[in-house]
Design a protein around this motif. Structure first.
Motif, PDB file in Angstrom:
ATOM      1  N   TYR A 309      26.675  11.991 -47.940  1.00 58.49           N
ATOM      2  CA  TYR A 309      27.641  12.546 -48.900  1.00 58.49           C
ATOM      3  C   TYR A 309      27.951  14.006 -48.584  1.00 58.49           C
ATOM      4  CZ  TYR A 309      29.848  13.222 -53.481  1.00 58.49           C
ATOM      5  OH  TYR A 309      30.739  13.488 -54.501  1.00 58.49           O
ATOM      6  N   THR A 312      29.920  14.375 -45.297  1.00 57.02           N
ATOM      7  CA  THR A 312      31.311  13.922 -45.431  1.00 57.02           C
ATOM      8  C   THR A 312      32.168  14.981 -46.102  1.00 57.02           C
ATOM      9  OG1 THR A 312      30.640  11.589 -45.545  1.00 57.02           O
ATOM     10  CG2 THR A 312      32.792  12.178 -46.464  1.00 57.02           C
ATOM     11  N   TRP A 313      31.674  15.559 -47.195  1.00 56.21           N
ATOM     12  CA  TRP A 313      32.489  16.516 -47.935  1.00 56.21           C
ATOM     13  C   TRP A 313      32.544  17.877 -47.247  1.00 56.21           C
ATOM     14  CZ3 TRP A 313      36.157  15.209 -50.962  1.00 56.21           C
ATOM     15  CH2 TRP A 313      36.085  14.006 -51.672  1.00 56.21           C
ATOM     16  N   ASP A 316      35.293  17.348 -44.878  1.00 59.01           N
ATOM     17  CA  ASP A 316      36.539  17.333 -45.625  1.00 59.01           C
ATOM     18  C   ASP A 316      37.040  18.747 -45.894  1.00 59.01           C
ATOM     19  OD1 ASP A 316      38.438  15.741 -47.599  1.00 59.01           O
ATOM     20  OD2 ASP A 316      37.678  17.471 -48.713  1.00 59.01           O
TER      21      ASP A 316
END
Length: 497
Positions: A309, A312-313, A316
């Motif tokens: 998590y 991934t962010w 991003d």
């Protein structure tokens, strides 16, 4: 007078209509392979396919690939937009050697009612660029999921909370009489207004936090793709960070939305929740709802471990987790999760309906694949729930949904095939499946429109197989109720024509 983004939108729309800058023409020009490459953020196949595409190809390279385009080519493709006006309005910037580059992502999208154009900030996928704190996200996977997950049944007044670039509000305009969008980010409101103007739509767009701009008002439907990223309570990017600790943004959204729904009104919300050691995630999310006045259908689509998590962010937000300069952020984020006993982060849809009854909550996993849009299924789910509240299943006649199939899974044994599992599958909508037993299969086989009420079917089954009626009836009610909720079995009056 200096041109503004809103002032050039009518002419820009004319240019798009003239050149065929729409979803279908884009696919026709690029072909399947290059179009798929566009979705993977691979510019070279798209660039090659667009070179012979005339003005449409120029617009693809300009707005979708963020290529530098020769001024004369851009002027021709954008006519009747004046190039100087486009620069003054902040749509384009002049770069070296007589070329221009877009400052905005403007792309066609067909969400089921023809092409619309969505205005947002470039995401850096085609031309690397830093992600600004007030970055306005375009049409990403979360946006597309919510588009497919939002009911499109007619609604008089729709509220889009955290409207961003306006994609959900534009979608709502196809089924609603009036649409209101709110966002805490001034830039989001500005670009959402451009999206509305480009599509010739009248949307009410209000700057403000969460529901504050619509205090005292109620709506027939609420849609929300809020800043639901589970974090440390800080704000680095307004499109994803709420400033609330962990899953506080989803808690606020889910808990407050019922107050802004009219009786019978519905909400479709994207949300995240933490999985905490020793706590059922279903109970956690259900606890955010009032005890009275709302029905909730909560569907968990995915669960990520904390490390995945965070990585991934970070990506991003334009940060490489491999870079030592970003290690402190990753460490702090993971430490925060560990301190809160977070073992995973769930993500999914929350559907709400305003009622005057005690709250009914069904929270469940929907992690398997399915093809049909989920939105109108939520309305059908609430209709089935209403039927269960208002009728006695024991006295009712049921029939199988035409898409329901029976499956036997058998394994070889000493005396031939041995049945291990019996399932019923729903072949449409969310593709639910339920395990049943042989008696359950026989019960379902007797369900048809001209058949007997459930209690008579159970009595017949009990007599035929020497079974006790009372426990069989209790099991039949439990099975039937579960299958009605999921739409595999329907009261004869609710079966689609």
């Amino acid at each position: 007078m200096t041109a503004t983004l809103l002032s050039i939108c009518p002419a820009l729309r004319t240019a798009f209509e003239r050149t065929g800058y729409d979803a279908d023409s884009l696919l026709d020009m690029l072909g399947d392979d290059a179009h798929a490459a566009l979705g993977r953020s691979e510019p070279v196949p798209v660039r090659r396919a667009s070179m012979d595409g005339g003005d449409l190809g120029v617009l693809v390279r300009l707005f979708l690939l963020v290529d530098d385009v020769v001024e004369e080519d851009a002027a021709r493709a954008l006519a009747p937009v004046d190039l100087d006006d486009a620069v003054d309005a902040g749509l384009l910037t002049r770069v070296v050697d007589g070329t221009v580059r877009t400052l905005l992502d403007v792309r066609p999208l067909d969400a089921g009612h023809g092409s619309r154009w969505i205005v947002s900030d470039p995401d850096g996928s085609m031309r690397p660029a830093p992600t600004a704190p007030d970055h306005v996200l375009g049409v990403g996977q979360a946006s597309l999921s919510l588009l497919r997950g939002t009911p499109t049944t007619p609604a008089a007044e729709v509220l889009d909370v955290g409207t961003g670039c306006g994609v959900q509000a534009v979608h709502a305009a196809d089924y609603a009489e009036t649409v209101t969008g709110t966002d805490i980010s001034p830039r989001s409101v500005q670009l959402a207004a451009a999206t509305a103007a480009l599509n010739g739509l009248s949307l009410e767009l209000i700057e403000g936090s969460w529901f504050e701009p619509v205090a005292g008002r109620t709506f027939d439907r609420i849609v929300a793709n809020p800043p639901f990223v589970v974090g440390r309570g800080t704000v680095e990017h307004t499109y994803r960070d709420s400033g609330l600790d962990l899953d506080g943004a989803s808690r606020l959204m889910i808990g407050e939305a019922p107050k802004y729904l009219k009786p019978g009104g519905t909400a479709a919300i994207l949300a995240s929740w933490v999985h905490v050691d020793g706590e059922d995630w279903r109970a956690r999310v259900a606890s955010w709802l009032p005890d009275h006045g709302v029905d909730a259908w909560i569907l968990q689509r995915d669960v990520a471990d904390p490390a995945l998590y965070v990585g991934t962010w970070m990506r991003d937000g334009g940060l490489d987790p491999r870079d030592e300069a970003n290690a402190a952020l990753a460490q702090s984020w993971l430490d925060h999760f560990a301190a809160a006993d977070v073992r995973g982060i769930g993500f999914g849809f929350v559907y709400l309906r305003k009622t005057e009854l005690a709250t009914d909550v069904l929270a469940e996993d929907l992690r398997h694949a399915f093809e049909d849009p989920l939105g109108n299924e939520a309305i059908a789910y609430f209709d089935r729930l209403t039927w269960l509240r208002e009728n006695d299943p024991a006295d009712s006649v049921f029939e199988l949904d035409p898409a329901t199939a029976l499956e036997h899974v058998s394994l070889p044994g000493d005396e031939g095939w041995h049945t291990e599992v019996i399932r019923v599958h729903r072949g449409n909508g969310p593709n639910w499946q339920h395990e049943i037993d042989e008696v359950g299969a026989m019960l379902l086989a007797g369900m048809r429109a001209d058949g007997m009420p459930l209690n008579e079917l159970v009595a017949l089954l009990a007599a035929a197989h020497g079974l006790d009626f009372e426990p069989l009836m209790a099991g039949a009610l439990e099975l039937t109720t579960g299958l009605v909720r999921h739409g595999l079995v329907l009261p004869s009056g609710l079966v689609p024509a």
